[in-house]
Design an enzyme around this catalytic site. Sequence first.
Site, short mmCIF file in Angstrom:
data_model
loop_
_atom_site.label_atom_id
_atom_site.label_comp_id
_atom_site.label_asym_id
_atom_site.label_seq_id
_atom_site.Cartn_x
_atom_site.Cartn_y
_atom_site.Cartn_z
N GLY A 1 0.81 -1.21 0.00
CA GLY A 1 0.00 0.00 0.00
C GLY A 1 0.83 1.26 0.00
N SER A 2 0.28 2.30 0.63
CA SER A 2 0.84 3.66 0.47
C SER A 2 2.27 3.82 0.94
CB SER A 2 -0.03 4.66 1.22
OG SER A 2 -1.34 4.58 0.74
N THR A 3 2.78 2.89 1.76
CA THR A 3 4.18 3.04 2.18
C THR A 3 5.09 3.01 0.96
OG1 THR A 3 4.10 0.69 2.66
CG2 THR A 3 4.01 2.16 4.53
N LYS B 1 4.81 4.76 -1.53
CA LYS B 1 4.96 6.11 -2.08
C LYS B 1 6.31 6.71 -1.68
CE LYS B 1 0.07 6.80 -2.36
NZ LYS B 1 -1.08 6.93 -1.46
#
Lengths: 577, 91
Positions: free
Chosen positions: A294-296, A298
């Site tokens: 997921g967003s980690t 980014k």
Amino acid sequence: MRRKSKSASSRYQGSLGLGEESLNKGRAAVAGKGRLFVIMSVFVLCYAVVGFRLISLVNMPNNFENKVAGIHDALFASRPDIIDRNGAILATDIQTFSLFANPRQMLDPEGVADHLLQLMPTLDEVVLHRDLSSGRAFVFIKRELAPVQKARIHALGIPGLGFLSENRRVYPAGSTASHILGVVGVDHDGLSGIEKHIDEQGGRALRSFGVSHKSKLVSVKLALDLRVQHSLRDELVLALNLYGAKAAAGIILDVRTGEILAMSSLPDFDPNNASQAFQSDRFNRISGGVFEMGSTFKIFTAAMAFDFGVADWESRYDAREPIRVSSFQITDFHPQRRILSFPEVFLHSSNIGAARMALEVGVERHRDFLSRLGLLDKLVTELPESEKPLIPRRWTDLSTMTISFGHGLSVTPLQMVSAVAALVNGGRLIPPTFLKRNSALSSGLGVQVVAPETSEMIRYLLRLNVREGTARKAEVSGYLVGGKTGSAEKNINAVYVEGKLRTSFIGVFPMDDPAYVILTMLDEPQALEETRGYITAGWNAAPLAGRIIRRVAPMLSLMPRDEPPESRVPESVVISF
Amino acid sequence: MFRVMNCFAVLTIIFSSFFLYHIKSEARRDAALLVTLREDIRKEQEMINVLKAEWSHLDQPRRLQDLAGRYLDLRLLDAHQIIALKDLNEF
């Protein structure tokens, strides 16, 4: 002439006769002396040999005794101890004794049974009486006696009782460091974890050839710090219960040396009870499982765009509308519906912004960058439990867009942590290890994967995200935490299930001089009153990491300090928040 | 001359055989002592091992935390409670 010759000959004869006599005498004397000399030298030689043997017997070490002792020691220390970085014992061999009986040699089996019951009340009375009066030649009475118990029974002096000694592997820390240590099987061979690693490194071969007692087995020193490991696991257990999660995992890694100080994955097992270790839900989620993080992810997208020079502090990304690619739609979890600056994409965790950023970099360079960080290959550490990342079969524009915010590529949390460590330590990717590394060795280790300026930028972004972004609840006063949250919908049978999240937080502390990176992960945390009904990472994984950092930072001898004055970033960017 | 040498040889035999048996018996005694000492050392080492295992069992952070929670009124350390020695000058 004849007479002369005769007299001469007789004289000669005479003299010859006389000469022969004395000559014979002389010859005998010489021969006698020679014989004596030979005999004497033989004797002297014999005594010399005996004397020499005597001296050598006195001086030479007794090989036989050594051999016997060697066999004892090999039996005794069949596996090396495992200790933590401070020397605390994590696994050791102790000798235990099994009590057996030969009832045929016993005069009074009933009396013996009563004696034994007095010393060991836990024994089954009925079974003991039956066994001892059975008339068999061999019965086991009790296994794994402590030395004290053995001494007491020995002191009874009962004929027909005997002891067998055997080694047992004990793990005093119980389940605290279970996934790192692993387990051994009935034959004392390592089945998982570091125990298996030891066997693969030749410990096993050494043992079967018989170890001489002079080369005692050297303890295996782990990078693990038992106090930190306990704190991590303790907080994970509390969080697992608090948030009603199915599973929880966490890891703390030293970004300067690549040493893994603590790693825990719940549910875990007690290595003293090996049978638990291979139940399917107790696998090691940190290195033995791959997840869409997921967003980690980014963090990597931002670092990549910055490192290739595609993005800078002034870059803008249009996040007004979701991106549509064929039947697929990329939306934001917290839609801002405006044009975002480079740091804002990170702070608001905008999927749209990240996707646009990755597209600008391009598919080839994206794959190349992730490969450089080691996210596309299996990560090899000492632990045998290591899973290969799941890479899209065809890496399309859409893959690049989804991977930019952590979907479509599954990696192990350990890979994640190792890559983030490289991004904050100045750009050096150091292979992570479970064994203790000395700092001189690790300073030469690792390859430069990003520019130091990129590392500087990522540090700033991570710190900003804890101060003002989605990870505010990870803040611990005095330790300058930075980090990124990630909440990924779980992909169950190729369908993303709404409301079932795997939340994670990757944090680094202290941010002005990064020393440690921490990852926390929760599987399907539930909504609580304290979390105001939210189940995203900012409400569970981030505060969990904060609690862990608050506990372990003083143990890691980090001096608490105040925020250094802002200096690294252009004024305008800071004002834009 | 021979007599002297014979006497010397006989004396050497007597002396060296006595010496041989003396050393042999001494060596045998020492060897037995060595075996018992080695056995004692091994036992002691095993005992040390057991005690070490027991100690680390008692020294487990998990156990200490449990005991501290039950018997002590201690709370989690806060960052502002930590101060460096060099900053203590003013007190």
